[in-house]
Design a protein around this motif. Structure first.
Motif, PDB file in Angstrom:
ATOM      1  N   PRO A 132       1.015  -1.033  -0.114  1.00 49.65           N
ATOM      2  CA  PRO A 132      -0.249   0.011   0.249  1.00 49.65           C
ATOM      3  C   PRO A 132       0.254   1.100   0.266  1.00 49.65           C
ATOM      4  N   ASP A 133       1.968   0.989   0.691  1.00 49.30           N
ATOM      5  CA  ASP A 133       2.895   2.497   0.702  1.00 49.30           C
ATOM      6  C   ASP A 133       3.473   3.145  -0.384  1.00 49.30           C
ATOM      7  N   ALA A 134       4.136   1.853  -1.851  1.00 50.07           N
ATOM      8  CA  ALA A 134       4.473   1.709  -2.878  1.00 50.07           C
ATOM      9  C   ALA A 134       2.818   2.643  -3.577  1.00 50.07           C
ATOM     10  N   LEU A 135       1.917   1.951  -3.098  1.00 49.82           N
ATOM     11  CA  LEU A 135       0.701   2.514  -4.427  1.00 49.82           C
ATOM     12  C   LEU A 135       0.875   3.751  -3.850  1.00 49.82           C
ATOM     13  N   ASP A 136       0.802   4.265  -2.728  1.00 51.22           N
ATOM     14  CA  ASP A 136       0.001   5.692  -2.239  1.00 51.22           C
ATOM     15  C   ASP A 136       1.599   6.785  -2.739  1.00 51.22           C
ATOM     16  N   ALA A 137       2.401   6.207  -3.007  1.00 52.94           N
ATOM     17  CA  ALA A 137       3.770   6.993  -4.083  1.00 52.94           C
ATOM     18  C   ALA A 137       3.528   6.584  -5.155  1.00 52.94           C
ATOM     19  N   LEU A 138       3.879   6.167  -5.975  1.00 47.99           N
ATOM     20  CA  LEU A 138       2.987   6.108  -7.030  1.00 47.99           C
ATOM     21  C   LEU A 138       1.776   7.093  -7.502  1.00 47.99           C
ATOM     22  N   VAL A 139       1.198   7.078  -6.877  1.00 45.35           N
ATOM     23  CA  VAL A 139      -0.651   7.998  -6.764  1.00 45.35           C
ATOM     24  C   VAL A 139       0.485   8.838  -6.858  1.00 45.35           C
ATOM     25  N   GLY A 140       0.844   9.250  -5.373  1.00 49.76           N
ATOM     26  CA  GLY A 140       1.779  10.993  -5.027  1.00 49.76           C
ATOM     27  C   GLY A 140       2.851  11.679  -6.339  1.00 49.76           C
ATOM     28  N   VAL A 141       3.548  10.631  -7.079  1.00 48.62           N
ATOM     29  CA  VAL A 141       4.333  10.888  -8.466  1.00 48.62           C
ATOM     30  C   VAL A 141       3.529  10.974  -9.670  1.00 48.62           C
TER      31      VAL A 141
ATOM     32  N   LEU B 252     -14.317  16.005  -7.678  1.00 52.36           N
ATOM     33  CA  LEU B 252     -12.713  16.799  -8.165  1.00 52.36           C
ATOM     34  C   LEU B 252     -12.866  16.687  -6.595  1.00 52.36           C
ATOM     35  N   LEU B 253     -13.234  17.208  -5.658  1.00 51.44           N
ATOM     36  CA  LEU B 253     -13.274  17.152  -4.445  1.00 51.44           C
ATOM     37  C   LEU B 253     -14.114  15.945  -3.571  1.00 51.44           C
ATOM     38  N   ARG B 254     -13.768  16.073  -1.903  1.00 52.14           N
ATOM     39  CA  ARG B 254     -14.211  14.966  -1.620  1.00 52.14           C
ATOM     40  C   ARG B 254     -14.364  15.138   0.079  1.00 52.14           C
ATOM     41  N   GLU B 255     -15.063  15.223   0.236  1.00 47.78           N
ATOM     42  CA  GLU B 255     -15.828  15.687   2.326  1.00 47.78           C
ATOM     43  C   GLU B 255     -15.221  14.311   3.128  1.00 47.78           C
ATOM     44  N   ARG B 256     -14.252  14.371   3.858  1.00 49.90           N
ATOM     45  CA  ARG B 256     -14.000  13.313   4.601  1.00 49.90           C
ATOM     46  C   ARG B 256     -13.406  13.588   5.746  1.00 49.90           C
ATOM     47  N   ALA B 257     -14.227  13.413   7.003  1.00 52.54           N
ATOM     48  CA  ALA B 257     -14.024  13.648   8.710  1.00 52.54           C
ATOM     49  C   ALA B 257     -14.155  15.392   8.815  1.00 52.54           C
TER      50      ALA B 257
ATOM     51  N   LEU C 156     -11.862  18.585   3.059  1.00 50.18           N
ATOM     52  CA  LEU C 156     -11.836  18.683   1.854  1.00 50.18           C
ATOM     53  C   LEU C 156     -10.563  17.813   1.588  1.00 50.18           C
ATOM     54  N   GLU C 157     -10.584  16.897   0.583  1.00 51.17           N
ATOM     55  CA  GLU C 157      -9.434  16.345   0.190  1.00 51.17           C
ATOM     56  C   GLU C 157      -9.911  16.352  -1.640  1.00 51.17           C
ATOM     57  N   PRO C 158      -8.691  16.334  -2.720  1.00 47.44           N
ATOM     58  CA  PRO C 158      -8.758  15.917  -3.829  1.00 47.44           C
ATOM     59  C   PRO C 158      -9.589  14.611  -4.021  1.00 47.44           C
ATOM     60  N   GLY C 159      -9.950  14.521  -5.429  1.00 48.49           N
ATOM     61  CA  GLY C 159     -10.668  13.196  -5.528  1.00 48.49           C
ATOM     62  C   GLY C 159     -10.124  13.343  -6.577  1.00 48.49           C
TER      63      GLY C 159
ATOM     64  N   VAL D 119      -6.902  22.773  -3.000  1.00 51.39           N
ATOM     65  CA  VAL D 119      -7.258  21.459  -1.592  1.00 51.39           C
ATOM     66  C   VAL D 119      -6.016  20.524  -1.859  1.00 51.39           C
ATOM     67  N   ALA D 120      -5.634  19.830  -3.401  1.00 49.64           N
ATOM     68  CA  ALA D 120      -4.904  19.289  -3.686  1.00 49.64           C
ATOM     69  C   ALA D 120      -3.525  19.802  -3.767  1.00 49.64           C
ATOM     70  N   GLU D 121      -3.046  20.999  -3.540  1.00 50.63           N
ATOM     71  CA  GLU D 121      -1.536  21.595  -3.502  1.00 50.63           C
ATOM     72  C   GLU D 121      -1.238  20.662  -2.013  1.00 50.63           C
ATOM     73  N   ALA D 122      -2.540  21.019  -0.827  1.00 48.86           N
ATOM     74  CA  ALA D 122      -2.449  21.047   0.537  1.00 48.86           C
ATOM     75  C   ALA D 122      -2.714  19.625   0.886  1.00 48.86           C
ATOM     76  N   GLY D 123      -3.289  19.081   0.234  1.00 45.00           N
ATOM     77  CA  GLY D 123      -4.294  17.147   0.539  1.00 45.00           C
ATOM     78  C   GLY D 123      -4.389  17.581   1.523  1.00 45.00           C
ATOM     79  N   ARG D 124      -5.301  18.618   2.300  1.00 40.99           N
ATOM     80  CA  ARG D 124      -6.359  18.114   2.905  1.00 40.99           C
ATOM     81  C   ARG D 124      -6.493  19.673   3.897  1.00 40.99           C
ATOM     82  N   LEU D 125      -7.520  19.840   3.996  1.00 40.79           N
ATOM     83  CA  LEU D 125      -7.680  21.030   4.105  1.00 40.79           C
ATOM     84  C   LEU D 125      -9.948  21.696   5.071  1.00 40.79           C
ATOM     85  N   ASP D 126      -9.828  22.375   6.015  1.00 40.22           N
ATOM     86  CA  ASP D 126     -11.154  22.730   6.361  1.00 40.22           C
ATOM     87  C   ASP D 126     -11.458  24.053   5.298  1.00 40.22           C
ATOM     88  N   ALA D 127     -13.411  23.828   4.867  1.00 34.26           N
ATOM     89  CA  ALA D 127     -13.687  24.091   4.254  1.00 34.26           C
ATOM     90  C   ALA D 127     -13.735  25.805   4.061  1.00 34.26           C
TER      91      ALA D 127
END
Length: 246
Positions: free
Chosen positions: A6-15, A220-225, A228-231, A176-184
């Protein structure tokens, strides 16, 4: 063959997301608009930013007429199309202001407004551009919004109501995409700031509600906890990178 950890997959997604956020010269907003003009697109998140490009009013060639009604129809139509191509999606207020100043008139009386509205409606019905409320633009301008810095515009034009929803959506997605996670509230405040607007007022918060809701609907975005996070849809492209627009 085993699946990557999973961490390798996350890294690929991040790249992958990093590469999309730092596009090649042939993946700019202008390039994607050229592509979507020919092939059609529903949405493309673009990652380059430019100063708001104002139409050169001298280039509209509307001066020299004692009355606005004396401007030949073909000249007025050509001026409207030029403004749309330069500033679209453009709100009716800036569109009218450009036409007035190019023609040498200080204000738009009811007759002038009626003529501008009539030509705009006629050109829209003919498919020359798309009308979306008080905004006028080519279909690809709505599908591929460009992020513009509005800070240098004069106050009468630098109004949040003059910014199309698609551009507000883009600013929210990129923030949001550049920050990774933000409140609205932070996302809205930072999205406005990057466009040249000072702060998140109550009116601004209300103005951003519909664009924010639309980004969630499109994935494009998703709401979790409560944040906002990038979709996934924020990073999609109309076709594979090896056939990117040129």
């Amino acid at each position: 063959m085993t699946d990557p950890a999973p961490d390798a997959l996350d890294a690929l997604v991040g790249v992958h997301q990093y590469l999309i956020r730092h596009p090649d010269p042939d993946e700019t907003c202008a390039a994607w608009r050229r592509f979507c003009r020919e092939h059609g697109c529903e949405w493309v998140t673009t990652w380059d930013t430019h100063a708001y490009h104002e139409t050169d009013e001298q280039s509209l060639a509307l001066d020299g007429h004692p009355r606005f009604d004396d401007i030949p129809q073909e000249d007025l139509d050509a001026a409207i199309l030029r403004i749309v191509d330069t500033e679209g999606p453009v709100h009716l207020v800036p569109l009218t202001r450009r036409l007035l100043q190019a023609a040498g008139f200080a204000r738009a009386g009811s007759r002038i407004q009626a003529r501008i509205h009539q030509r705009r409606a006629t050109l829209g019905a003919a498919g020359r551009f798309r009308l979306q409320g008080e905004f006028t633009g080519r279909p690809e301008q709505f599908a591929v919004p460009c992020l513009r810095d509005w800070s240098a515009l004069p106050d009468p034009l630098r109004q949040l109501d003059h910014v199309p929803d698609c551009e507000l959506m883009l600013s929210l997605v990129r923030t949001v995409a550049e920050a990774g996670r933000l409140d609205a509230d932070t996302a809205m405040n930072d999205a406005l700031h990057r466009m040249g607007f000072i702060r998140l007022t109550e009116n601004a918060r209300e103005r951003l509600q519909a664009p924010l809701t639309r980004t969630l609907e499109l994935g494009l975005l998703r709401e979790r906890a409560g944040h906002l996070e990038p979709g996934v849809a924020a990073f999609r492209r109309p076709r594979p990178a090896d056939t990117a627009p040129s």
